[in-house]
Design a protein around this motif. Structure first.
Motif, PDB file in Angstrom:
ATOM      1  N   TYR A  64      28.810  47.284  38.108  1.00 46.25           N
ATOM      2  CA  TYR A  64      29.679  48.260  38.763  1.00 46.25           C
ATOM      3  C   TYR A  64      31.162  47.896  38.736  1.00 46.25           C
ATOM      4  CZ  TYR A  64      25.250  50.064  40.455  1.00 46.25           C
ATOM      5  OH  TYR A  64      23.983  50.579  40.519  1.00 46.25           O
ATOM      6  N   LEU A  65      31.482  46.695  38.252  1.00 42.72           N
ATOM      7  CA  LEU A  65      32.889  46.308  38.196  1.00 42.72           C
ATOM      8  C   LEU A  65      33.308  45.823  36.817  1.00 42.72           C
ATOM      9  CD1 LEU A  65      35.504  45.972  39.797  1.00 42.72           C
ATOM     10  CD2 LEU A  65      34.771  43.633  40.365  1.00 42.72           C
ATOM     11  N   LEU A  66      32.625  44.793  36.312  1.00 44.75           N
ATOM     12  CA  LEU A  66      33.073  44.182  35.062  1.00 44.75           C
ATOM     13  C   LEU A  66      32.884  45.109  33.861  1.00 44.75           C
ATOM     14  CD1 LEU A  66      31.834  40.498  35.534  1.00 44.75           C
ATOM     15  CD2 LEU A  66      34.057  41.506  36.066  1.00 44.75           C
ATOM     16  N   PHE A  71      34.973  45.950  30.227  1.00 45.93           N
ATOM     17  CA  PHE A  71      34.344  46.038  28.898  1.00 45.93           C
ATOM     18  C   PHE A  71      34.522  47.423  28.279  1.00 45.93           C
ATOM     19  CE2 PHE A  71      30.952  46.585  25.856  1.00 45.93           C
ATOM     20  CZ  PHE A  71      30.963  45.375  25.179  1.00 45.93           C
ATOM     21  N   LEU A  72      34.217  48.491  29.036  1.00 43.91           N
ATOM     22  CA  LEU A  72      34.295  49.844  28.479  1.00 43.91           C
ATOM     23  C   LEU A  72      35.728  50.315  28.283  1.00 43.91           C
ATOM     24  CD1 LEU A  72      31.390  51.651  30.375  1.00 43.91           C
ATOM     25  CD2 LEU A  72      31.374  50.582  28.111  1.00 43.91           C
ATOM     26  N   LYS A  73      36.681  49.545  28.797  1.00 43.21           N
ATOM     27  CA  LYS A  73      38.091  49.867  28.570  1.00 43.21           C
ATOM     28  C   LYS A  73      38.713  48.910  27.549  1.00 43.21           C
ATOM     29  CE  LYS A  73      38.864  52.141  32.981  1.00 43.21           C
ATOM     30  NZ  LYS A  73      39.697  52.252  34.203  1.00 43.21           N
ATOM     31  N   ASN A  74      37.821  48.260  26.783  1.00 40.91           N
ATOM     32  CA  ASN A  74      38.241  47.404  25.661  1.00 40.91           C
ATOM     33  C   ASN A  74      39.062  46.187  26.091  1.00 40.91           C
ATOM     34  OD1 ASN A  74      37.035  49.283  23.897  1.00 40.91           O
ATOM     35  ND2 ASN A  74      38.920  50.475  23.780  1.00 40.91           N
ATOM     36  N   TYR A  76      38.223  43.038  26.419  1.00 40.36           N
ATOM     37  CA  TYR A  76      37.111  42.139  26.148  1.00 40.36           C
ATOM     38  C   TYR A  76      37.396  40.700  26.610  1.00 40.36           C
ATOM     39  CZ  TYR A  76      35.653  46.049  23.235  1.00 40.36           C
ATOM     40  OH  TYR A  76      35.294  47.286  22.799  1.00 40.36           O
ATOM     41  N   LYS A  77      38.630  40.225  26.433  1.00 39.48           N
ATOM     42  CA  LYS A  77      38.943  38.858  26.855  1.00 39.48           C
ATOM     43  C   LYS A  77      38.812  38.707  28.366  1.00 39.48           C
ATOM     44  CE  LYS A  77      42.018  37.714  22.992  1.00 39.48           C
ATOM     45  NZ  LYS A  77      43.391  37.297  22.585  1.00 39.48           N
ATOM     46  N   SER A  78      39.347  39.677  29.099  1.00 42.83           N
ATOM     47  CA  SER A  78      39.225  39.631  30.558  1.00 42.83           C
ATOM     48  C   SER A  78      37.772  39.720  30.979  1.00 42.83           C
ATOM     49  CB  SER A  78      40.033  40.772  31.183  1.00 42.83           C
ATOM     50  OG  SER A  78      41.406  40.647  30.894  1.00 42.83           O
ATOM     51  N   TYR A  79      37.014  40.595  30.277  1.00 49.02           N
ATOM     52  CA  TYR A  79      35.590  40.726  30.592  1.00 49.02           C
ATOM     53  C   TYR A  79      34.872  39.396  30.380  1.00 49.02           C
ATOM     54  CZ  TYR A  79      30.681  41.689  29.743  1.00 49.02           C
ATOM     55  OH  TYR A  79      29.305  41.629  29.762  1.00 49.02           O
ATOM     56  N   ALA A  80      35.131  38.735  29.252  1.00 48.54           N
ATOM     57  CA  ALA A  80      34.460  37.467  28.955  1.00 48.54           C
ATOM     58  C   ALA A  80      34.819  36.399  29.983  1.00 48.54           C
ATOM     59  CB  ALA A  80      34.821  37.013  27.544  1.00 48.54           C
ATOM     60  N   CYS A  81      36.081  36.358  30.364  1.00 46.35           N
ATOM     61  CA  CYS A  81      36.506  35.346  31.338  1.00 46.35           C
ATOM     62  C   CYS A  81      35.862  35.569  32.700  1.00 46.35           C
ATOM     63  CB  CYS A  81      38.032  35.359  31.462  1.00 46.35           C
ATOM     64  SG  CYS A  81      38.907  34.762  29.998  1.00 46.35           S
TER      65      CYS A  81
END
Length: 365
Positions: A64-66, A71-74, A76-81
């Motif tokens: 519901y957050l990440l 991720f769906l807003k591209n 990707y680096k922030s998502y991975a971290c």
């Protein structure tokens, strides 16, 4: 993400979490059964809650957050971290819980076992499994979210494509009316000087045709019977205009019984009939127009054969929009399932159009 796919995605998650909880309960009951003890009690329920709640919190944060925010807003680096941080925090909590609190299924006669203060291996199996389960939760959640996102993207693309096709069809159909009215008004104008009373009758007949085109041509599909009636009214106007001794008009259409329930796009044959009279009939030379519609098991076959007086009617003019229009409509409506065959010789011009047969089972016309 639309509400329907979001609801289906939530149902998938509920089903998967139900399976996970059931497997945890079954595993706990199996361990208790080995000691012939009570299969379920409050201690077991407490253990299950403490074992599963960290994974559920990780899932909620990730789902519901990440995923939607990063991720769906591209990003990707922030998502991975942040995902790595979330898994790391989860595993840190589980390590502390394993060492200083309780992580075992409560055995018989000892519902609160001693903490694992001195694990013997570098990475005890429970901690290894906790880390693996955390990765599994994140991986499954991401895979399911991507599947539903791809479905939504495909659905949205199809919706936009259909809307674009419908817009093109509406535009093409809107071109038919001016083209049709221009030809008919020219016919009536030519008749006013010769037979004014006949021209008056033609105006009334034209009003009926206009009423049909106004109310029926806006529909995506109409009955074949209504389309045939429209063509017969149009041909009736042409019979009045031309001398029957020089212009032979022959029509062969199926009867009401044969056309019951068959539907098709409106005004699909009009262009060919118009062109047959406009370019194939001469006031000075003998001419003919022959029209027929045949109904087969899987197709409707339209045939139009007329005399060819192109040399007298062309006069260097460019071809009209009619045939180009109908080719575009057929491509949009049927793709490669329609077959249009146009042949021309020095004496005749012929058109054969085959379209798939569609029936409305609830139609009575």
């Amino acid at each position: 993400m639309n509400s329907r796919s979001r609801k289906n995605e939530s149902l998938v998650y509920l089903a998967l979490w139900g399976i996970v909880i059931a497997l945890y309960i079954i595993d706990a009951m199996r361990s208790r059964a080995q000691y012939s003890e009570e299969l379920m009690n409050m201690a077991i329920a407490t253990w299950l809650f403490r074992a599963l709640i960290p994974f559920m919190l990780l899932f909620a944060l990730h789902n519901y957050l990440l995923i939607p925010k990063l991720f769906l807003k591209n990003r990707y680096k922030s998502y991975a971290c942040f995902t790595t941080l979330a898994i790391g925090l989860l595993w840190t909590y589980q390590t502390i819980d394993f060492i200083y609190f309780r992580e075992m299924i409560p055995p018989p006669d000892d519902p609160f076992p001693m903490p694992h203060r001195h694990p013997h291996s570098l990475l005890p199996m429970p901690l290894f499994l906790d880390f693996t389960y955390g990765l599994f939760v994140v991986g499954c959640n991401l895979a399911i979210a991507l599947i539903f996102q791809r479905f939504d993207d495909k659905l949205e693309k199809e919706t936009l494509t259909n809307a674009n096709i419908q817009s093109q069809l509406d535009n093409l159909k809107s071109q038919i009316n001016p083209h049709f009215y221009m030809n008919m008004l020219n016919n009536i104008h030519g008749m006013i000087e010769i037979k004014p009373e006949v021209a008056q009758t033609m105006v009334l007949d034209l009003s009926r045709l206009m009423r049909y085109m106004l109310y029926e041509s806006s529909k995506s599909g109409i009955s074949l019977r209504n389309e045939i009636d429209f063509l017969q009214n149009y041909i009736g106007l042409m019979r009045v205009r031309y001398d029957s001794s020089k212009v032979k008009i022959h029509c062969r259409f199926p009867g009401p019984t044969e056309t019951t329930g068959i539907i098709l796009p409106p005004l699909l044959f009009l262009v060919f009939v118009e062109n047959a009279f406009k370019h194939g009939v001469s006031y000075r030379l003998e001419s003919f127009v022959s029209l027929s519609i045949d109904i087969e098991d899987s197709a409707i076959i339209f045939n139009c054969l007329n005399s060819n007086h192109a040399a007298q009617t062309a006069n260097g003019q460019q071809p009209g929009i009619g045939l180009k229009n109908i080719r575009q409509r057929l491509a949009l409506l049927y793709g490669d399932r329609a077959n249009l065959d146009i042949r021309q010789s020095s004496q005749t011009f012929s058109v054969t159009l085959s379209i798939p047969r569609h029936e409305n089972k609830n139609a009575n016309c």
